[in-house]
Design a protein around this motif. Structure first.
Motif, PDB file in Angstrom:
ATOM      1  N   GLY A 109     -10.952  55.759   7.323  1.00 22.14           N
ATOM      2  CA  GLY A 109     -10.470  54.953   6.102  1.00 22.14           C
ATOM      3  C   GLY A 109      -9.145  54.522   6.285  1.00 22.14           C
ATOM      4  O   GLY A 109      -8.785  53.399   5.901  1.00 22.14           O
ATOM      5  N   GLY A 110      -8.249  55.815   6.773  1.00 25.65           N
ATOM      6  CA  GLY A 110      -6.835  55.117   6.920  1.00 25.65           C
ATOM      7  C   GLY A 110      -6.511  54.185   7.976  1.00 25.65           C
ATOM      8  O   GLY A 110      -5.596  53.323   7.749  1.00 25.65           O
ATOM      9  N   HIS A 148       4.366  58.981  -0.319  1.00 28.05           N
ATOM     10  CA  HIS A 148       4.551  57.481   0.046  1.00 28.05           C
ATOM     11  C   HIS A 148       4.110  57.099   1.424  1.00 28.05           C
ATOM     12  O   HIS A 148       4.792  56.383   2.132  1.00 28.05           O
ATOM     13  N   TYR A 149       3.088  57.754   2.095  1.00 28.25           N
ATOM     14  CA  TYR A 149       2.450  57.573   3.313  1.00 28.25           C
ATOM     15  C   TYR A 149       1.771  56.078   3.393  1.00 28.25           C
ATOM     16  O   TYR A 149       1.078  55.870   2.222  1.00 28.25           O
ATOM     17  N   GLY A 150       1.855  55.328   4.271  1.00 30.73           N
ATOM     18  CA  GLY A 150       0.990  54.187   4.292  1.00 30.73           C
ATOM     19  C   GLY A 150      -0.198  54.625   4.648  1.00 30.73           C
ATOM     20  O   GLY A 150      -0.649  55.958   5.137  1.00 30.73           O
ATOM     21  N   PRO A 151      -1.606  53.908   4.665  1.00 31.00           N
ATOM     22  CA  PRO A 151      -2.942  54.432   4.863  1.00 31.00           C
ATOM     23  C   PRO A 151      -3.106  54.896   6.277  1.00 31.00           C
ATOM     24  O   PRO A 151      -3.954  55.743   6.394  1.00 31.00           O
ATOM     25  N   ALA A 156      -1.038  56.322   8.447  1.00 29.49           N
ATOM     26  CA  ALA A 156      -0.376  57.640   8.258  1.00 29.49           C
ATOM     27  C   ALA A 156      -0.940  58.688   7.283  1.00 29.49           C
ATOM     28  O   ALA A 156      -1.107  60.033   7.758  1.00 29.49           O
ATOM     29  N   ALA A 157      -1.509  58.276   6.359  1.00 31.79           N
ATOM     30  CA  ALA A 157      -2.320  59.168   5.587  1.00 31.79           C
ATOM     31  C   ALA A 157      -3.701  59.717   5.951  1.00 31.79           C
ATOM     32  O   ALA A 157      -4.123  60.693   6.063  1.00 31.79           O
ATOM     33  N   GLY A 158      -4.293  58.440   6.972  1.00 30.41           N
ATOM     34  CA  GLY A 158      -5.407  58.918   7.694  1.00 30.41           C
ATOM     35  C   GLY A 158      -5.185  59.954   8.573  1.00 30.41           C
ATOM     36  O   GLY A 158      -6.033  60.939   8.718  1.00 30.41           O
ATOM     37  N   ALA A 159      -4.207  59.559   9.509  1.00 27.68           N
ATOM     38  CA  ALA A 159      -3.772  60.537  10.554  1.00 27.68           C
ATOM     39  C   ALA A 159      -3.445  61.940  10.288  1.00 27.68           C
ATOM     40  O   ALA A 159      -3.670  62.686  10.883  1.00 27.68           O
TER      41      ALA A 159
END
Length: 512
Positions: free
Chosen positions: A173-174, A314-317, A319-322
């Motif tokens: 998803g990220g 404040h991670y981007g999608p 970075a959050a997925g990883a």
């Protein structure tokens, strides 16, 4: 061939090694069911990282955003047992292909959604399709692989896909949200559906259904409506206090609907989707209770971890997925070692250890704040919690079906899947309310917005750890000492078979 109870698996007849029902390509059958199972488990969590982007694009209220997750889980869990019954009546290939087509259509509509209502409706459609696909995947394993090492290996692969799919969904998803758009978390299902359909056409014969009967639509309506009303009532407690007339009325209506479901299944349904007598087998009801708590913990964990990464750190999608890579690896590792731990220490010890490990990881997550670093505060609890989840998911599934008669295994598997999905919906509804309340109090006390959000998420993680601790206590008190598996419980299976026959005779007499 033994026949299944409503929505159950038809167990393969005894045979040393040959597949049944004309499935001459067992490897392709296994690949087909794993693709289907991966898709339905992926979609339980693939939207989590995309939730902030969805909310901003479509104008979701914060209190309504959890319904993107719950619409899928409620439809999936509430209709899962009915879906198995549809497969029995329609035939495996026809039901599988119909479920895939519906899943593909709902996914495309979700990707094209322009309003919150359209998106939630599409998610519910995915859940309905998943409720048809999930029981067939397990059924096809049971009728394709003869009992013994071949079936054990196939079930092990299937369990690993199930356990790892949710964690992989967050990662995927990220990636899709960041590199493409949040709508691709829906569009990605189109090629998966196509691959699964081609595999099904090649490997699953168009066998004419061997049994006729009626669908227990009334029971399905009672059960699904009861769960939906319950979750709605719980989610509204952040705006309407627990003692308010609205909340008490909603929860009371859910209770009455639940009682109506039990009464209908026990006394009036000609072909009940749940034969309640199966819960007399201790391993069945214990596993159902435990998996409900595990389901709540898993869904809540993924949901609040993804929100913490994006809204607090404040991670981007992408970075959050990883960031969920350690969670994926840990879940797979826990699933792979579960069998060895059970063989060495016994099912109760392995299950209890997995639950405690998962609870420890969630409690560790409860210490996150706005200054927490990824390596120092996120990787550790991710690995601990995910390994524990992998162990207890596989062990609990094995334990839950070990003490029931063979032709009831599908029914219990359906109950376990339904419990996991519905437990996730209830857990998310309750803990979302607790998190919102804690965030509001922290904000009123002068905390920064990020600190207030972290306080709310931490409250949810701590309660999640308590749920897993409660599941561990239940395992210690009620799980039998014997190791799970057919060799360890022959007397239990024989006794269960006798109870099944007696209960069925009583039910038939009562209906007459």
């Amino acid at each position: 061939m033994p026949q299944a109870a409503p929505s159950t698996v038809r167990t393969a007849p005894a045979g040393p090694s040959s597949p049944t029902h004309g499935h001459s390509r067992p490897g392709i059958v296994l690949a087909t069911v794993c693709v289907c199972q991966l898709m339905v488990t992926l979609d339980a969590s693939i939207v989590n990282i995309a939730l902030p982007a969805m909310g901003q694009a479509l104008g979701f209220a914060d209190s309504a955003l959890p319904w993107v997750v719950n619409a899928y889980a409620l439809a999936f869990g509430g209709l899962l047992l009915l879906g198995g019954r549809i497969a029995d009546l329609a035939g495996h290939r026809r039901a599988l292909l119909s479920g895939l087509v519906l899943f593909g259509i709902a996914s495309v509509l979700g990707g094209l959604a322009q309003t919150p209502a359209q998106l939630i409706a599409a998610r519910a459609g995915q859940g309905v399709a998943g409720a048809v696909l999930a029981p067939i995947s397990l059924t096809l394993i049971m009728v394709t692989f003869a009992e013994g090492p071949a079936r054990a290996r196939a079930l092990g692969i299937w369990s690993m896909v199930t356990a790892g799919g949710s964690a992989l969904g967050v990662l995927l998803g990220g990636v899709l949200t960041d590199l493409l758009d949040w709508r691709w978390v829906f569009f990605v299902n189109a090629p998966i559906v196509l691959v699964a359909a081609l595999l099904a056409l090649r490997s699953i014969p168009a066998v004419r259904p061997q049994r006729t009967g009626r669908l227990d639509v009334v029971g399905a309506v009672f059960g699904t409506t009861a769960m939906t009303v319950l979750v709605y009532g719980l989610m509204e407690t952040d705006r309407h206090p627990w003692g308010s007339a609205r909340t008490l009325g909603t929860l009371g209506a859910a209770l009455l609907l639940g009682l109506a479901f039990v009464a209908w299944e026990a006394r009036f349904a000609a072909a009940p989707i749940v034969r309640l007598g199966v819960l007399k087998v201790r391993t069945a009801w214990v596993a159902s209770v435990i998996v409900t708590l595990i389901g709540a913990s898993m869904l809540v964990g993924f949901y609040f971890c993804s929100l913490h990464l994006q809204n607090v750190l404040h991670y981007g999608p992408l970075a959050a997925g990883a960031a969920f890579l350690p969670f994926c690896a840990g879940t797979m590792a826990g699933s792979m070692v579960a069998g060895r731990l059970t063989a060495r220490f016994g099912g109760r010890a392995a299950l209890t250890g997995g639950l405690l490990l998962a609870g420890l990881g969630m409690l560790w997550f409860g210490g996150l704040d706005e200054s927490s670093g990824y390596l120092t505060a996120f990787v550790g609890p991710s690995l601990v919690a995910s390994v524990g989840i992998g162990i207890c998911m596989v062990t609990n599934t094995s334990m839950g079906t070990s003490g029931v008669a063979p032709h009831e295994a599908g029914l219990v598997s359906g109950l376990l899947n339904a419990g996991r999905q519905c437990g996730g919906s209830i857990g998310l509804a309750v803990l979302s309310t607790l998190a919102v309340t804690a965030t509001r109090h922290a904000s009123e006390s002068g905390d920064t917005p990020a600190a207030a959000l972290a306080a709310g998420y931490d409250r949810a993680f701590v309660v999640t750890a308590a749920l897993l601790g409660a599941a561990a206590v239940i395992a210690v008190l009620f799980v039998p000492r014997s190791k799970p598996g057919p060799k360890a419980v022959p007397q239990g299976e024989a006794a269960a078979a006798g109870e099944v026959a007696l209960d069925e005779a009583r039910d038939a007499a009562a209906r007459r």
